[in-house]
Design an enzyme around this catalytic site. Sequence first.
Site, PDB file in Angstrom:
ATOM      1  N   GLU A  13       0.963  -1.301   0.073  1.00 57.95           N
ATOM      2  CA  GLU A  13       0.169   0.168   0.157  1.00 57.95           C
ATOM      3  C   GLU A  13       0.950   1.214   0.135  1.00 57.95           C
ATOM      4  OE1 GLU A  13      -3.574   0.465   0.634  1.00 57.95           O
ATOM      5  OE2 GLU A  13      -3.476  -1.512  -0.421  1.00 57.95           O
ATOM      6  N   GLY A  14       0.225   2.331  -0.658  1.00 55.35           N
ATOM      7  CA  GLY A  14       0.949   3.806  -0.462  1.00 55.35           C
ATOM      8  C   GLY A  14       2.248   3.954  -1.355  1.00 55.35           C
ATOM      9  N   CYS A  15       2.559   2.852  -2.259  1.00 55.83           N
ATOM     10  CA  CYS A  15       3.677   3.177  -3.067  1.00 55.83           C
ATOM     11  C   CYS A  15       3.252   4.018  -4.265  1.00 55.83           C
ATOM     12  CB  CYS A  15       4.150   1.906  -3.514  1.00 55.83           C
ATOM     13  SG  CYS A  15       5.170   1.281  -2.404  1.00 55.83           S
ATOM     14  N   VAL A  16       3.923   5.166  -4.788  1.00 56.79           N
ATOM     15  CA  VAL A  16       3.518   5.560  -6.012  1.00 56.79           C
ATOM     16  C   VAL A  16       3.727   4.695  -7.127  1.00 56.79           C
ATOM     17  CG1 VAL A  16       3.867   7.558  -7.499  1.00 56.79           C
ATOM     18  CG2 VAL A  16       4.199   7.841  -5.109  1.00 56.79           C
ATOM     19  N   SER A  17       4.939   3.777  -6.858  1.00 56.66           N
ATOM     20  CA  SER A  17       5.396   3.128  -7.954  1.00 56.66           C
ATOM     21  C   SER A  17       4.719   1.430  -7.362  1.00 56.66           C
ATOM     22  CB  SER A  17       6.839   2.702  -8.017  1.00 56.66           C
ATOM     23  OG  SER A  17       7.295   2.679  -6.648  1.00 56.66           O
TER      24      SER A  17
END
Lengths: 469, 349
Positions: free
Chosen positions: B124-128
């Site tokens: 969760e919460g990764c731009v990639s």
Amino acid sequence: MEGVAMKLPSFKSLAPTAISVASTFSIRRSLSFARRSSSLSAATITADSEPVSLGHRARKDFRILHQEVNGSKLVYLDSAATSQKPAAVLEALQNYYEFYNSNVHRGIHYLSAKATDEFELARKKVARFINASDSREIVFTRNATEAINLVAYSWGLSNLKPGDEVCAPLVILTVAEHHSCIVPWQIVSQKTGAVLKFVTLNEDEVPDIDMLREMISEKTKLVAVHHVSNVLASSLPIEEIVVWAHEVGAKVLVDACQSVPHMVVDVQKLNADFLVASSHKMCGPTGIGFLYGKSDLLLAMPPFLGGGEMISDVFLDHSTYAEPPSRFEAGTPAIGEAIALGAACDYLSDIGMPKIHEYEVELAKYLYETLASVPDVRIYGPRPSESVQRAALCSFNVEGLHPTDLATFLDQQHGVAIRSGHHCAQPLHRYLGVNASARASLYFYNTKEDVDSFIVALADTVSFFNSFK
Amino acid sequence: MAASMSSSCYLSSLRLIPFNRTFFSSVNPPSKNLILRPIPSFLRTIVTFLKIPTVIVSPLSASSSPSSSVDLQPIEELPPKLQEIVKLFQSVQEPKAKYEQLLFYGKNLKPLDSRFKTRENKVEGCVSQVWVRAFFDEERNVVYEADSDSVLTKGLAALLVNGLSGRPVTEILRVTPDFAVLLGLQQSLTPSRNNGFLNMLKLMQKKALSLEVKAEEGTSESTTDEASVVEVDLESKPPSVVEVEESESVSNVVALGSRGMRIREKLEKELNPVELEVEDVSYQHAGHAAVRGSAGADGETHFNLRVVSDAFQGKSLVKRHRMVYDLLQEELQSGLHALSIVAKTPAEV
């Protein structure tokens, strides 16, 4: 002292004791005023002949830009996310807290009268900045997002209901809208059954205006669109859109977050029904933004938030509400911030919005051209041309390189600050077929040298990552 | 009792994670929630108690911490491979070279089959986009596989995969993100939504724990202590740590074993308490990996303590707990896993 009288007329009425007491402060202030007046005099006197650009001159007012990050000079290219604030704005905020902080509208005593005056003066400044006919058409909110939510909950819930017609009311948006101009309408549509339709992009990668025109029908109640796109850098012809919408009795809400800071925005000319903008994108502090709404619309709208300020009389079983704009400003407002926003309007007006816009058009072209010359770079949005003027920002992707990697390396190795991600426009990125993009955005305090540093850093970054393939 | 219990539990769980204090000076609750949130509430209990001894016994760790100014988790507590990786990065001074090293790890990461790129495996919460997969090998060590569309993130994932793969669940759960500071990669450790690295580690730990839980549910309880063993039905445990201790302690009174007696003696001798209750609640944690094998034959690993003593006069709650822990250091080093402490002065009762 002369500087004080000129630049902040409000201080004429300030008790003399206050000024004499703060002797050290006034030294600092007079220095910064000297700095400011010299930069402005440079602007007025030498505009025609000197080679020094607006960017170079303006930079002096922004101390934050003169620092090093990670061992390199900071190159700040993220103004579309938030702008930097000039010394004058910071001083206005400081002054408020230091000399006349007091709650507004209700007080009798000197400080609160002064605070109220300055707060309402700031409202007038904002109204003048966008050429609203009356300062009562300006509602202060926390930011543009809250302003749109205000319209959605207050105007939307009562006006986007099916009513007598069998068919559902229509709200027209584009796929390129910022989340703040999509999600509130989704919430309203869930409650009222209104239908949302999205205009897609044409082959120039701008929202298809013909499609928009065709979508507008008698069922349309609202057209909510951006003025300038924070990803595509394109602008929409708001004046025409308003004409088409008004023909069928629909209202128009304009998200002007990326236009008000960068060009002349005249709500009389645009004739939009609602317009929103954020202070923090236009050299003002965070925590304040505004909604412009035509008087007759605001008068008919029920309250958004309930509490103090927005009431007329309060009984146990019911209350009566105040007139706009107070009706929509519940609770103690961000007083200092509003005053500082007023100072930002002054600062920008002193330079002149047409001048800022002219400078940025040039910078935008330079950015686009140099960026496009880097191999494997894909820039989103229209190409600049005679008829198409881009905003001074470029969202782009480099083939085979994730924007996060790009932005990380640019920051760590070169001190260049850009943004990577979806820029609060996930539907747009999905439409373009990418997960994320990198974005470099400029403001009038950037220079051609900033763009050059960026391009050099970008080339270095690309070659670094390429060497690992 | 309940109120002070909850505050002691709160403090205990706060102290678990040192970076909580050191990096997030602004707001504590969000970071606490961030640590606890991904892990289901009933499992939170286990993780909470598991971690106390490694952090509270700080006199040990302070000296060995490489970063002198901050209380980071000592490098010796990391799995061996991860220690190596950290030392490698520390030996590389230049930032650019560090990035090269990171990219090198990423390049050599075993590719993850696309059928494992599922929602449960996504960080969760990764731009990639980052995916992590975990499974047990024959010896019940956790094996990880990962992938990402961003090469830097892939490098970080590879680092974690190399450092944590092939290790037992307990070791993996003990790791805190402190070591990222030691790497010198300037990966932000603020618990913002977009902190991919923190979330990656947490997902890997969560997956390790759930592998363990699934395995436990598959086998019957297997502890060897003489205390009455209660089948711990994890699914039905109430959400708060407090209530677990409260409700179960009343109905299951267990005679104190040797450790329990030692604890009682020590506290009586040193604190001269007006009231002292020592309760062995190890059975409540019977069956999870930390208890099995590491507690020694007596299986006495978890205790509730209630101490009313003048010795606590004028001391903050934290100091009181510290006092108790300091007194019981020997036990903590020889298999005592966790204490739940109520420490009051006679006036406060």
